[in-house]
Write an enzyme that holds these catalytic residues in place. Structure first.
Site, PDB file in Angstrom:
ATOM      1  N   HIS A 272       0.769  -1.263   0.559  1.00 26.02           N
ATOM      2  CA  HIS A 272       0.259  -0.044  -0.275  1.00 26.02           C
ATOM      3  C   HIS A 272       0.972   1.707  -0.149  1.00 26.02           C
ATOM      4  O   HIS A 272       2.184   0.969   0.604  1.00 26.02           O
ATOM      5  CB  HIS A 272      -1.108   0.205   1.067  1.00 26.02           C
ATOM      6  CG  HIS A 272      -2.327   1.398   1.290  1.00 26.02           C
ATOM      7  ND1 HIS A 272      -2.129   2.438   1.535  1.00 26.02           N
ATOM      8  CD2 HIS A 272      -3.516   0.584   0.732  1.00 26.02           C
ATOM      9  CE1 HIS A 272      -2.842   2.665   1.360  1.00 26.02           C
ATOM     10  NE2 HIS A 272      -3.828   1.931   0.771  1.00 26.02           N
TER      11      HIS A 272
ATOM     12  N   ASP B 273      -8.161  -4.992  -0.069  1.00 24.12           N
ATOM     13  CA  ASP B 273      -8.697  -5.682  -1.147  1.00 24.12           C
ATOM     14  C   ASP B 273      -8.098  -7.353  -1.102  1.00 24.12           C
ATOM     15  O   ASP B 273      -8.940  -8.267  -1.721  1.00 24.12           O
ATOM     16  CB  ASP B 273      -8.132  -5.611  -2.411  1.00 24.12           C
ATOM     17  CG  ASP B 273      -8.272  -4.245  -2.798  1.00 24.12           C
ATOM     18  OD1 ASP B 273      -9.663  -3.996  -2.841  1.00 24.12           O
ATOM     19  OD2 ASP B 273      -7.485  -3.175  -3.112  1.00 24.12           O
TER      20      ASP B 273
HETATM   21  N1  ACO Z   1       4.210  -7.842  -4.631  1.00 23.53           N
HETATM   22  C1  ACO Z   1       5.181  -7.616  -4.997  1.00 23.53           C
HETATM   23  N2  ACO Z   1       6.672  -6.556  -4.765  1.00 23.53           N
HETATM   24  C2  ACO Z   1       5.477  -5.812  -4.568  1.00 23.53           C
HETATM   25  C3  ACO Z   1       4.235  -5.321  -4.064  1.00 23.53           C
HETATM   26  C4  ACO Z   1       3.224  -6.300  -4.187  1.00 23.53           C
HETATM   27  N3  ACO Z   1       2.031  -6.341  -3.945  1.00 23.53           N
HETATM   28  N4  ACO Z   1       3.253  -4.143  -3.954  1.00 23.53           N
HETATM   29  C5  ACO Z   1       4.677  -3.166  -3.564  1.00 23.53           C
HETATM   30  N5  ACO Z   1       6.273  -4.891  -4.492  1.00 23.53           N
HETATM   31  C6  ACO Z   1       7.448  -3.898  -4.117  1.00 23.53           C
HETATM   32  C7  ACO Z   1       7.773  -3.040  -5.390  1.00 23.53           C
HETATM   33  O1  ACO Z   1       8.024  -3.697  -6.019  1.00 23.53           O
HETATM   34  C8  ACO Z   1       9.112  -2.625  -5.183  1.00 23.53           C
HETATM   35  O2  ACO Z   1       9.976  -2.906  -5.349  1.00 23.53           O
HETATM   36  P1  ACO Z   1      11.562  -2.796  -5.735  1.00 23.53           P
HETATM   37  O3  ACO Z   1      11.771  -1.036  -4.010  1.00 23.53           O
HETATM   38  O4  ACO Z   1      12.726  -3.416  -5.601  1.00 23.53           O
HETATM   39  O5  ACO Z   1      11.458  -1.687  -6.778  1.00 23.53           O
HETATM   40  C9  ACO Z   1       8.848  -1.962  -3.430  1.00 23.53           C
HETATM   41  O6  ACO Z   1       8.234  -3.324  -3.426  1.00 23.53           O
HETATM   42  C10 ACO Z   1       8.084  -0.993  -3.512  1.00 23.53           C
HETATM   43  O7  ACO Z   1       6.291  -1.026  -4.747  1.00 23.53           O
HETATM   44  P2  ACO Z   1       5.625   0.101  -5.248  1.00 23.53           P
HETATM   45  O8  ACO Z   1       5.310   0.120  -6.269  1.00 23.53           O
HETATM   46  O9  ACO Z   1       6.698   1.366  -5.605  1.00 23.53           O
HETATM   47  O10 ACO Z   1       5.182   1.037  -4.359  1.00 23.53           O
HETATM   48  P3  ACO Z   1       3.287   2.111  -4.465  1.00 23.53           P
HETATM   49  O11 ACO Z   1       3.714   2.646  -3.217  1.00 23.53           O
HETATM   50  O12 ACO Z   1       4.079   2.556  -6.003  1.00 23.53           O
HETATM   51  O13 ACO Z   1       2.546   0.930  -5.046  1.00 23.53           O
HETATM   52  C11 ACO Z   1       0.790  -0.713  -4.715  1.00 23.53           C
HETATM   53  C12 ACO Z   1       1.788   0.556  -4.355  1.00 23.53           C
HETATM   54  C13 ACO Z   1      -0.193   0.345  -6.054  1.00 23.53           C
HETATM   55  C14 ACO Z   1      -0.590  -0.895  -3.902  1.00 23.53           C
HETATM   56  C15 ACO Z   1       1.193  -1.677  -5.076  1.00 23.53           C
HETATM   57  O14 ACO Z   1       2.141  -2.058  -3.835  1.00 23.53           O
HETATM   58  C16 ACO Z   1       0.830  -3.137  -5.530  1.00 23.53           C
HETATM   59  O15 ACO Z   1       0.953  -2.713  -6.989  1.00 23.53           O
HETATM   60  N6  ACO Z   1       0.677  -3.700  -5.223  1.00 23.53           N
HETATM   61  C17 ACO Z   1      -0.641  -4.583  -5.806  1.00 23.53           C
HETATM   62  C18 ACO Z   1      -2.286  -4.326  -5.887  1.00 23.53           C
HETATM   63  C19 ACO Z   1      -2.906  -4.349  -4.571  1.00 23.53           C
HETATM   64  O16 ACO Z   1      -2.813  -4.964  -4.439  1.00 23.53           O
HETATM   65  N7  ACO Z   1      -3.760  -3.041  -5.001  1.00 23.53           N
HETATM   66  C20 ACO Z   1      -4.650  -2.477  -3.753  1.00 23.53           C
HETATM   67  C21 ACO Z   1      -3.938  -1.510  -3.118  1.00 23.53           C
HETATM   68  S1  ACO Z   1      -5.565  -1.325  -1.457  1.00 23.53           S
HETATM   69  C22 ACO Z   1      -6.139  -0.846  -2.972  1.00 23.53           C
HETATM   70  O17 ACO Z   1      -6.206   0.764  -3.759  1.00 23.53           O
HETATM   71  C23 ACO Z   1      -7.420   0.035  -2.332  1.00 23.53           C
END
Ligand code: ACO
Length: 440
Positions: free
Chosen positions: A302, A359
């Protein structure tokens, strides 16, 4: 702390510091460009406050979520969704009379214009219910046109809240080819929605208390989440003084994406994939960690929560309780719990502070209520509606509000003369006649 200092090209500048009521600190850069000539660059807006707000407070480090100051755990334990709608939109808990009047208004605006029913028929069977929802919400502005001016805004807020549950249920009925079931004025908001979803002309449907409570809980937990992607979209569209329906319709589209609300559908699809693959969780955790794989653990991570998402904690417990009360089991719940356990022990997830989000467990509850997977994000939208409305209203009522218009740092070609099409064509023809250069 009242000022922040910035040094740029040997010159010092000072900016005011704003401290929120929960002590969060913001540097007020409103005059940054005017005074320094520079802009702040923050793709994804992870460090940018787009507004001040009095609606919802989140402390992602501590896992705190409050609606108008009330902790989500307390709201979820005893409020009704209608109360939460009132609280978010009007700023205070309703009195008994206020709630009764609010309920009365909602039931008297729950039907949609008969002509709108025909719209549903023209979408192809493949239409995703989120697409239908977005289009139908935008279409409401064709029927309630005066919403663009302030006098009808209050009424349009009620219309939107009341009609979206009908639209959502109709879009489901359309997708399974069943006749539409009209709203009932003797039911609560939550029960009426489930009635419209599951009744058929030959058989009424009234949800059990367990299902109704689960639905109420889910809606409340999704009701607002400050400046997330869809809410920021609603506020941004509203900032150009677009009407409420058009603004909320764009929020529905923003919510649909798998990185936002669309994740709830993707979580269940992922859990089913793991089940069909023999339950090999480690394989999926490995894939999620692999920088060369686009796979992510859906329902994990998140932008704001870096400790735990309090909504996920509530939903995990509720999912187990509801399944027990219904006397059913769901193998996907076990898979989800195991996946969570393995991921939370893994340094990749621990180091990046990736925890289950709202979620991750909501889909298990939706399944227990009999909601089909494609409708999950619509359920989220139904819950998020009061938040979108409250935030849109707050933006519209802010006397200092401006049209949202971010800037950019341009990295493209510098100025060059335009070459007319004929000249480009002539150049190409001459090139073709030129002998091919043979490398030495
Ligand atoms: N699985 C594996 N790795 C992940 C995940 C995940 N679900 N989420 C983040 N990471 C990793 C990224 O690859 C990144 O790694 P790095 O630093 O080695 O490059 C690091 O964690 C940071 O991730 P970002 O994408 O930069 O974080 P951001 O804050 O931009 O994204 C998000 C947040 C979009 C929710 C992300 O965690 C994600 O894609 N999660 C999966 C989708 C999801 O569950 N979305 C619902 C969110 S809740 C809502 O909107 C109601």
């Amino acid at each position: 702390m009242t000022k922040a200092k910035l040094s740029l090209d040997g010159k010092d500048y000072e900016f005011p510091v704003l401290v929120g009521s929960e002590d969060e600190v913001g540097i007020d850069f409103t005059t940054l460009r005017k005074t320094t000539g520079a802009i702040s660059l923050d793709p994804g807006y992870g460090n940018t406050g787009s507004c001040t707000s009095t609606i919802t407070f989140i402390n992602g480090e501590k896992g705190i979520l409050q609606y108008r100051g009330y902790p989500i755990e307390e709201v979820a334990a005893s409020a009704s969704f209608e109360e939460v709608c009132f609280l978010l939109i009007y700023g205070h808990l309703p009195s008994v009379d206020e709630l009764a009047t609010f309920h009365d208004k909602l039931i008297h605006h729950s039907m949609i214009h008969e002509a709108m029913k025909d719209f549903f028929q023209d979408f192809p069977p493949t239409a995703h219910p989120m697409m239908v929802l977005s289009a139908m919400v935008a279409s409401l502005s064709a029927y309630y046109t005066r919403g663009a001016v302030d006098e009808d805004v209050d009424l349009n807020i009620i219309r939107l809240l009341a009609k979206v549950k009908t639209i959502a249920a109709f879009s489901y009925k359309k997708s399974i080819g069943q006749p539409f079931i009209y709203p009932r004025n003797d039911l609560s908001y939550t029960k009426d929605f489930l009635h419209m979803m599951f009744a058929v002309p030959s058989e009424p449907y009234l949800p059990s208390d367990v299902r109704d409570r689960a639905h109420n809980l889910l809606l409340i937990l999704h009701a607002d989440h400050e400046q997330n992607c869809s809410t920021s979209t609603v506020r941004m569209v509203g900032s150009s003084q677009s009407n409420l329906f058009a603004s909320v319709s764009s929020g529905v589209s923003a919510l649909w994406g798998p990185l936002h609300g669309g994740a709830n559908q993707k979580v269940i699809e992922m859990l089913e994939q793991i089940r069909d693959d023999g339950g090999d969780y480690e394989k999926y955790v490995r894939m999620a960690k692999d920088p060369d794989s686009p796979f992510r653990l859906m329902g994990f991570g998140h932008r704001v929560y870096k400790n735990f998402d309090p909504r996920a904690t509530i939903l995990k417990e509720a999912a187990a309780d509801v399944l027990a009360e219904l006397g059913t089991t769901d193998p996907l719940l076990e898979i989800a719990k195991n996946l969570e356990r393995i991921a939370l022990e893994d340094p990749y997830f621990v180091d990046r502070k990736l925890y289950p989000n709202v979620d991750f467990y909501s889909g298990i509850l939706y399944r227990a209520m009999g909601i089909p997977t494609e409708m999950f994000t619509v359920m989220f939208a139904l819950g998020r509606l009061p938040g979108w409305i409250a935030q849109w209203k707050e933006g519209r009522e802010d006397p200092k509000a401006k049209i949202s218009r971010p800037r950019q740092i341009y990295l493209g070609a510098t100025q060059r003369p335009f070459v007319p099409l004929e000249e480009r064509a002539a150049k190409k023809a001459t090139k073709a006649e030129e002998p091919e250069l043979v490398p030495a």
